[in-house]
Motif scaffolding. Structure first.
Motif, short mmCIF file in Angstrom:
data_model
loop_
_atom_site.label_atom_id
_atom_site.label_comp_id
_atom_site.label_asym_id
_atom_site.label_seq_id
_atom_site.Cartn_x
_atom_site.Cartn_y
_atom_site.Cartn_z
N ASP A 235 0.85 -1.20 0.00
CA ASP A 235 0.00 0.00 0.00
C ASP A 235 0.88 1.24 0.00
OD1 ASP A 235 -1.70 2.12 0.69
OD2 ASP A 235 -1.75 1.52 2.80
N PHE A 236 0.93 1.93 -1.12
CA PHE A 236 1.76 3.12 -1.24
C PHE A 236 1.19 4.31 -0.47
CE2 PHE A 236 3.52 0.74 -4.72
CZ PHE A 236 4.84 1.13 -4.79
N SER A 237 -0.13 4.38 -0.34
CA SER A 237 -0.74 5.54 0.32
C SER A 237 -0.29 5.65 1.77
CB SER A 237 -2.26 5.46 0.23
OG SER A 237 -2.76 4.33 0.91
N SER A 238 -0.25 4.53 2.46
CA SER A 238 0.20 4.54 3.86
C SER A 238 1.71 4.68 3.96
CB SER A 238 -0.26 3.26 4.57
OG SER A 238 -1.67 3.15 4.57
N PHE A 239 2.42 4.07 3.04
CA PHE A 239 3.88 4.10 3.10
C PHE A 239 4.42 5.51 2.90
CE2 PHE A 239 8.11 3.74 1.13
CZ PHE A 239 8.75 2.95 2.07
N ILE A 240 3.83 6.26 1.96
CA ILE A 240 4.33 7.60 1.65
C ILE A 240 3.72 8.67 2.54
CG2 ILE A 240 4.41 9.38 -0.15
CD1 ILE A 240 4.63 7.14 -2.20
N GLY A 241 2.43 8.52 2.88
CA GLY A 241 1.76 9.52 3.71
C GLY A 241 1.20 10.65 2.86
N PRO A 242 1.00 11.84 3.45
CA PRO A 242 0.44 12.97 2.70
C PRO A 242 1.24 13.22 1.43
CG PRO A 242 0.54 13.49 5.03
CD PRO A 242 1.28 12.19 4.86
N PHE A 243 0.53 13.44 0.31
CA PHE A 243 1.21 13.46 -0.98
C PHE A 243 0.30 14.11 -2.00
CE2 PHE A 243 2.54 11.19 -4.94
CZ PHE A 243 3.91 11.43 -4.91
N CYS A 244 0.78 15.15 -2.66
CA CYS A 244 -0.01 15.79 -3.71
C CYS A 244 0.10 14.94 -4.97
CB CYS A 244 0.46 17.22 -3.97
SG CYS A 244 -0.54 18.10 -5.21
N ASN A 245 -0.66 13.87 -5.00
CA ASN A 245 -0.62 12.94 -6.13
C ASN A 245 -1.20 13.58 -7.39
OD1 ASN A 245 -0.40 9.66 -6.57
ND2 ASN A 245 -1.88 10.62 -7.92
N THR A 246 -2.24 14.38 -7.21
CA THR A 246 -2.92 14.99 -8.35
C THR A 246 -3.32 16.41 -8.00
OG1 THR A 246 -3.81 12.85 -9.03
CG2 THR A 246 -4.89 14.82 -9.93
N GLY A 247 -2.91 17.36 -8.86
CA GLY A 247 -3.25 18.75 -8.64
C GLY A 247 -4.08 19.30 -9.78
N ILE A 248 -4.77 20.42 -9.52
CA ILE A 248 -5.51 21.15 -10.55
C ILE A 248 -4.55 22.17 -11.15
CG2 ILE A 248 -7.51 22.58 -11.07
CD1 ILE A 248 -8.76 21.55 -8.44
N MET A 249 -4.25 22.00 -12.44
CA MET A 249 -3.25 22.82 -13.10
C MET A 249 -3.91 23.79 -14.09
SD MET A 249 -0.40 19.80 -13.71
CE MET A 249 -1.59 18.60 -14.34
N VAL A 250 -3.42 25.03 -14.12
CA VAL A 250 -4.02 26.07 -14.95
C VAL A 250 -2.94 27.07 -15.32
CG1 VAL A 250 -4.68 27.45 -12.95
CG2 VAL A 250 -5.97 27.69 -15.08
#
Length: 363
Positions: A235-250
């Motif tokens: 499980d990468f979500s728990s291993f890495i912790g808080p993470f801006c995996n996807t941002g709103i780009m403009v």
């Protein structure tokens, strides 16, 4: 070393810089697949537009590019199906670009107003003299799981030694998190472990076909694989912790020309994020309609996992620890230099106002 796909981003940045400096954008637009949602009739859709064609005021068309169609973006789909974007005056025209590089290229080239994907693309653009701003977070954890039919649960990254690992190609985020995981564990890619790149969305199929021991994939593909006898072993979500995996780009020019549209979009994401967590049953209904080819119970399990692991953003505000973990990874891999500070890449002003508006509406 910086990957070939990152060079493509830099090439696009160079091509459009003079146009942006002249305050104009390429007129070329791809055809967007636009379909109306009919919730009462239970009609399924992949790219959805309005729920209320009889809205009092004309809706503003928003050309919106998502990297790939997946349940990490459930907040987007909930917002569309619930009519949240329409309530805020927007008619969403959503198109899947096929990867992180392609979705940001759509914004740079002027064929999309906004894109969601790996926000590292903005960092790279800015470091090379190009444009880009991140105005919100859509996925707040690394929404990837290691899935296998043959392996036991992996508790130490060193246990990846000797394995073939299938991911999307560089610079997609599941490639990046896998590569950093291996190297931080002292494993040399190509020697101690092998990464097998495939087209985004086909990771599970490649693993099931025997091309690799483990696939680094996202929902709903993970739940579909589990239905075929595979198991989540990391499980990468728990291993890495808080993470801006996807941002709103403009682009900054879009913000300058139409800040009201930007605010409406960011506010819609804030409201949709809250609804996703507050009403999982509705999120599951939406997910079933977005992925009609999958069994309903598989989609439900995927949403349960998304919410349990806190993968969709609970708020659109981009937090410093989320961004730091993303940048630490990309700088380590050599994909970005990290020379542009947080407050020059991230514009949280729209997100903070969205939070205040949502709090006020919730009273």
């Amino acid at each position: 070393m910086e990957g070939h796909f990152f060079e493509e981003v830099r090439t696009v940045v160079d091509r459009v810089r003079q146009f942006l400096a002249a305050d104009c954008v390429s007129p070329r637009r791809p055809n967007f697949r636009t379909t109306s949602v009919a919730l009462a009739g239970g009609l399924a859709t992949t790219f959805v537009i309005g729920l209320n064609p009889a809205a009092a005021a004309p809706l503003k068309d928003v050309r919106f590019s998502e990297a790939v169609h997946n349940l990490g973006y459930i907040n987007l789909y909930v917002g569309i199906h619930a009519g949240i974007f329409e309530k805020n005056g927007l008619k969403m025209k959503v198109s899947a670009a096929g990867g992180d590089t392609q979705t940001f290229a759509a914004v740079l080239g002027g064929s999309a107003d906004f894109a969601i994907g790996d926000a590292t693309m903005v960092q790279i653009s800015r470091e090379n003299g190009g444009p880009g701003v991140v105005v919100g977070t859509v996925v707040q954890r690394a929404h990837y799981f290691g899935v296998s039919k043959t392996l036991k649960p992996i508790t130490d990254p060193k246990e990846f030694k000797g394995l073939k690992i299938v991911t999307s190609p560089e610079p997609n985020t599941n490639y990046s998190v896998a590569k950093r995981l291996l190297e931080k564990a002292g494993l040399k890619v190509g020697v101690d472990a092998t990464i097998v790149p495939v087209n985004p969305g086909t990771e599970i199929a490649a693993m099931l076909a025997g091309q690799a021991d483990i696939a680094i994939a996202y929902q709903p593909s993970v739940a579909a694989a589990e239905a075929q006898g595979a198991k989540v072993v990391f499980d990468f979500s728990s291993f890495i912790g808080p993470f801006c995996n996807t941002g709103i780009m403009v682009l900054p020019t879009t913000i300058q020309k139409d800040p009201q549209m930007v605010q409406a979009l960011v506010t819609s994401f804030e409201e949709a994020s809250r609804k996703t967590y507050a009403d999982p049953a509705f999120a599951k209904k939406v997910a079933r309609e977005e992925f009609p080819d999958l069994p309903g119970e598989v989609v439900d399990k995927a949403i349960d996992a998304e919410l349990t692991y806190l993968i969709p953003a609970q708020s659109v505000v981009t937090k410093q620890d989320q961004w730091k973990n993303l940048m630490d990874m990309q700088v380590y891999l050599g994909n970005a230099k990290g020379t542009i500070p947080f407050d020059q890449i991230i514009d949280n002003s729209f997100a903070e106002k969205a939070v205040a508006l949502s709090n006020e509406r919730a009273k």
